[in-house]
Design a protein around this motif. Structure first.
Motif, PDB file in Angstrom:
ATOM      1  N   ILE A 155     -30.978 -33.026 -47.301  1.00 25.56           N
ATOM      2  CA  ILE A 155     -30.458 -33.969 -46.315  1.00 25.56           C
ATOM      3  C   ILE A 155     -29.103 -33.504 -45.802  1.00 25.56           C
ATOM      4  N   ALA A 156     -28.268 -32.980 -46.701  1.00 28.93           N
ATOM      5  CA  ALA A 156     -26.955 -32.470 -46.287  1.00 28.93           C
ATOM      6  C   ALA A 156     -27.107 -31.310 -45.308  1.00 28.93           C
ATOM      7  N   VAL A 157     -28.056 -30.437 -45.545  1.00 31.47           N
ATOM      8  CA  VAL A 157     -28.275 -29.303 -44.639  1.00 31.47           C
ATOM      9  C   VAL A 157     -28.769 -29.789 -43.287  1.00 31.47           C
ATOM     10  N   ILE A 158     -29.633 -30.794 -43.279  1.00 24.66           N
ATOM     11  CA  ILE A 158     -30.119 -31.349 -42.007  1.00 24.66           C
ATOM     12  C   ILE A 158     -28.954 -31.926 -41.200  1.00 24.66           C
ATOM     13  N   LEU A 159     -28.058 -32.651 -41.869  1.00 27.24           N
ATOM     14  CA  LEU A 159     -26.885 -33.187 -41.185  1.00 27.24           C
ATOM     15  C   LEU A 159     -25.992 -32.056 -40.663  1.00 27.24           C
ATOM     16  N   LEU A 160     -25.840 -31.007 -41.452  1.00 22.17           N
ATOM     17  CA  LEU A 160     -25.029 -29.868 -41.024  1.00 22.17           C
ATOM     18  C   LEU A 160     -25.619 -29.224 -39.778  1.00 22.17           C
ATOM     19  N   ILE A 161     -26.933 -29.077 -39.744  1.00 18.11           N
ATOM     20  CA  ILE A 161     -27.584 -28.469 -38.580  1.00 18.11           C
ATOM     21  C   ILE A 161     -27.372 -29.328 -37.340  1.00 18.11           C
ATOM     22  N   MET A 162     -27.517 -30.647 -37.478  1.00 17.13           N
ATOM     23  CA  MET A 162     -27.341 -31.529 -36.328  1.00 17.13           C
ATOM     24  C   MET A 162     -25.916 -31.482 -35.806  1.00 17.13           C
ATOM     25  N   VAL A 163     -24.936 -31.472 -36.707  1.00 20.12           N
ATOM     26  CA  VAL A 163     -23.543 -31.383 -36.277  1.00 20.12           C
ATOM     27  C   VAL A 163     -23.270 -30.022 -35.646  1.00 20.12           C
ATOM     28  N   SER A 164     -23.856 -28.966 -36.190  1.00 23.03           N
ATOM     29  CA  SER A 164     -23.649 -27.623 -35.646  1.00 23.03           C
ATOM     30  C   SER A 164     -24.224 -27.491 -34.246  1.00 23.03           C
ATOM     31  N   VAL A 165     -25.378 -28.098 -34.021  1.00 24.41           N
ATOM     32  CA  VAL A 165     -25.981 -28.053 -32.689  1.00 24.41           C
ATOM     33  C   VAL A 165     -25.051 -28.693 -31.661  1.00 24.41           C
ATOM     34  N   LEU A 166     -24.290 -29.678 -32.095  1.00 25.67           N
ATOM     35  CA  LEU A 166     -23.360 -30.342 -31.185  1.00 25.67           C
ATOM     36  C   LEU A 166     -22.053 -29.590 -31.039  1.00 25.67           C
ATOM     37  N   ILE A 167     -21.552 -29.018 -32.119  1.00 31.26           N
ATOM     38  CA  ILE A 167     -20.213 -28.444 -32.117  1.00 31.26           C
ATOM     39  C   ILE A 167     -20.186 -26.985 -31.657  1.00 31.26           C
ATOM     40  N   ILE A 168     -21.126 -26.173 -32.146  1.00 30.77           N
ATOM     41  CA  ILE A 168     -21.054 -24.727 -31.898  1.00 30.77           C
ATOM     42  C   ILE A 168     -21.086 -24.372 -30.416  1.00 30.77           C
ATOM     43  N   PRO A 169     -22.005 -24.919 -29.591  1.00 29.04           N
ATOM     44  CA  PRO A 169     -21.967 -24.574 -28.160  1.00 29.04           C
ATOM     45  C   PRO A 169     -20.636 -24.932 -27.497  1.00 29.04           C
ATOM     46  N   TYR A 170     -20.058 -26.057 -27.916  1.00 24.48           N
ATOM     47  CA  TYR A 170     -18.757 -26.449 -27.351  1.00 24.48           C
ATOM     48  C   TYR A 170     -17.677 -25.443 -27.732  1.00 24.48           C
ATOM     49  N   LEU A 171     -17.649 -25.012 -28.992  1.00 26.50           N
ATOM     50  CA  LEU A 171     -16.636 -24.050 -29.426  1.00 26.50           C
ATOM     51  C   LEU A 171     -16.819 -22.699 -28.740  1.00 26.50           C
ATOM     52  N   VAL A 172     -18.069 -22.268 -28.600  1.00 28.93           N
ATOM     53  CA  VAL A 172     -18.329 -20.990 -27.923  1.00 28.93           C
ATOM     54  C   VAL A 172     -17.849 -21.041 -26.477  1.00 28.93           C
ATOM     55  N   ASN A 173     -18.144 -22.134 -25.796  1.00 34.88           N
ATOM     56  CA  ASN A 173     -17.710 -22.273 -24.409  1.00 34.88           C
ATOM     57  C   ASN A 173     -16.191 -22.328 -24.307  1.00 34.88           C
ATOM     58  N   ALA A 174     -15.543 -23.023 -25.274  1.00 31.70           N
ATOM     59  CA  ALA A 174     -14.083 -23.101 -25.261  1.00 31.70           C
ATOM     60  C   ALA A 174     -13.453 -21.736 -25.495  1.00 31.70           C
ATOM     61  N   PHE A 175     -14.013 -20.961 -26.427  1.00 25.15           N
ATOM     62  CA  PHE A 175     -13.469 -19.627 -26.697  1.00 25.15           C
ATOM     63  C   PHE A 175     -13.654 -18.709 -25.484  1.00 25.15           C
ATOM     64  N   ARG A 176     -14.805 -18.808 -24.828  1.00 21.90           N
ATOM     65  CA  ARG A 176     -15.037 -17.979 -23.642  1.00 21.90           C
ATOM     66  C   ARG A 176     -14.076 -18.344 -22.527  1.00 21.90           C
ATOM     67  N   SER A 177     -13.856 -19.641 -22.332  1.00 25.81           N
ATOM     68  CA  SER A 177     -12.927 -20.069 -21.292  1.00 25.81           C
ATOM     69  C   SER A 177     -11.512 -19.592 -21.600  1.00 25.81           C
ATOM     70  N   ARG A 178     -11.123 -19.688 -22.862  1.00 21.38           N
ATOM     71  CA  ARG A 178      -9.799 -19.234 -23.259  1.00 21.38           C
ATOM     72  C   ARG A 178      -9.653 -17.740 -23.077  1.00 21.38           C
ATOM     73  N   ARG A 179     -10.698 -16.981 -23.422  1.00 20.25           N
ATOM     74  CA  ARG A 179     -10.639 -15.529 -23.258  1.00 20.25           C
ATOM     75  C   ARG A 179     -10.560 -15.156 -21.793  1.00 20.25           C
ATOM     76  N   ALA A 180     -11.284 -15.916 -20.948  1.00 18.07           N
ATOM     77  CA  ALA A 180     -11.236 -15.643 -19.515  1.00 18.07           C
ATOM     78  C   ALA A 180      -9.848 -15.912 -18.951  1.00 18.07           C
ATOM     79  N   GLU A 181      -9.185 -16.970 -19.453  1.00 13.33           N
ATOM     80  CA  GLU A 181      -7.838 -17.273 -18.977  1.00 13.33           C
ATOM     81  C   GLU A 181      -6.847 -16.196 -19.401  1.00 13.33           C
ATOM     82  N   LEU A 182      -7.004 -15.694 -20.630  1.00  7.14           N
ATOM     83  CA  LEU A 182      -6.071 -14.672 -21.122  1.00  7.14           C
ATOM     84  C   LEU A 182      -6.363 -13.310 -20.531  1.00  7.14           C
TER      85      LEU A 182
END
Length: 373
Positions: A345-372
């Motif tokens: 159950i803990a792994v299932i919760l981790l996967i659901m949170v990761s699906v929400l968080i990881i794309p946002y972090l990847v997009n934020a890092f790409r935007s930051r790299r583009a600005e720099l």
């Protein structure tokens, strides 16, 4: 020479934190994933040397298709509805409060403090307070009696009435449609940017094929040999009210900062062109608030997916109508001593949170790299 020395010094300074992070975060995550693939808890779970066998994905299969794990499946449905209502209500109320305060009302600082105060409380305190407010024979239910009317009888945290019910058997179909829609949206973005036309068209084709295979009339995918209905429990309304009361002020602060950052020249230009105040907010302010909305959506969604203490304080761990997967993980692991299934159950919760968080972090890092860059 100095740059190399500074780099080595930085690595040395960061090494203890990186080592501790690798051990106590990612190491424990890896250990939890491994335990979820075992049968720890089926035989002498708390023995000094327990017998543990590798069983692969059996625990996950039981959670989604086992006869005894119907509560976990209802908990997933509860979490889905809670997330949608909580995030939607917090964003809407926070935006409304931010717009009202942005009108330069008298006593603005007082109102900001009042709206932000709930966020300073712990979720346990909030849950305890709202449990008193939502007592079936007290709290808000007796308000009509103050004006000579019959008190309300709504069972805020214990109602078992359900709406929007669906058969768990159809879950693969819904997932297929959701994946198809997601792939189509990704493909449309690729087409709009005129980049990678081939993969975009392939995504559309794959999404349509998958959706037809899982949702089409010839689909025979079944998770259970019997129908199992799940839906939205009325008891979740009280939990949504409490969570929204606590987090709407935080959303208001984000939106208010965004509104105060909108250049006044843009608003004045819109008013000169004949735009009303409502049109100014709709066509000038709200488009500029999209990054803030996305950030608030990610934060609120993360809170909703792992909600535990608020539900525990308001309704307790044994109240099935308001239960969520984190409650099931607690009961399965620490009451039932089914450690492997609790890890699943803990792994299932981790996967659901990761699906929400990881794309946002990847997009934020790409935007930051583009600005720099």
């Amino acid at each position: 020479m100095g740059s190399r020395r500074d780099r080595i010094l930085a690595i040395l300074m960061l090494s203890p934190s990186l080592v501790l992070l690798a051990i106590f975060v990612y190491g424990f995550i890896g250990r939890t994933v491994y335990l979820s693939l075992t049968d720890w808890g089926r035989q002498m779970a708390l023995a000094l040397h327990p017998t543990i066998h590798f069983v692969g994905l059996d625990n996950y299969r039981e959670l989604f298709t086992g006869f005894l794990d119907v509560r976990f499946r209802q908990d997933l449905v509860n979490m889905l509805y809670f997330t949608l209502l909580f995030v939607g209500a917090s964003l809407s109320l926070g935006l409304a409060l931010a717009i009202l305060i942005d009108q330069q009302v008298r006593g603005e600082a007082i109102f900001r403090t009042i709206f932000l105060f709930p966020m300073s409380l712990s979720l346990v305190v909030t849950g305890t307070m709202w449990r008193w407010v939502l007592q079936p024979r007290g709290g808000v239910n007796v308000l009509p009696a103050m004006i000579g009317r019959e008190p309300w009888t709504f069972l805020w945290l214990s109602s078992r009435s359900q709406y929007l019910r669906f058969d768990w058997q159809h879950l693969p179909r819904y997932l297929g449609v959701g994946i198809a829609i997601a792939l189509a949206l990704v493909a449309s973005v690729g087409l709009r940017r005129r980049r990678r036309l081939g993969p975009a068209l392939a995504g559309v084709a794959a999404g349509a094929t998958l959706g037809w295979a899982l949702f089409g009339p010839g689909s025979h995918v079944k998770l259970l040999p019997f129908p199992e209905l799940h839906g939205f429990n009325d008891a979740l309304i009280g939990v949504v009210l409490a969570a929204t009361w606590q987090m709407a002020g935080y959303t208001m602060a984000l939106y208010l900062a965004g509104l105060r950052g909108v250049p006044s020249e843009l608003r004045e230009a819109a008013r000169v062109d004949g735009a009303s105040e409502l049109q100014v907010y709709r066509y000038v302010d709200l488009p500029l608030l999209k990054p803030i909305t996305l950030s608030a959506l990610i934060i609120l969604g993360h809170i909703a997916l792992k909600i535990f203490d608020l539900v525990f304080a308001m309704a307790g761990p044994d109240n099935a109508p308001t239960s969520v997967p984190a409650i099931s993980m607690y009961l399965t692991t620490f009451r039932g001593n089914q450690l492997a299934k609790g890890a699943s159950i803990a792994v299932i919760l981790l996967i659901m949170v990761s699906v929400l968080i990881i794309p946002y972090l990847v997009n934020a890092f790409r935007s930051r790299r583009a600005e720099l860059g």
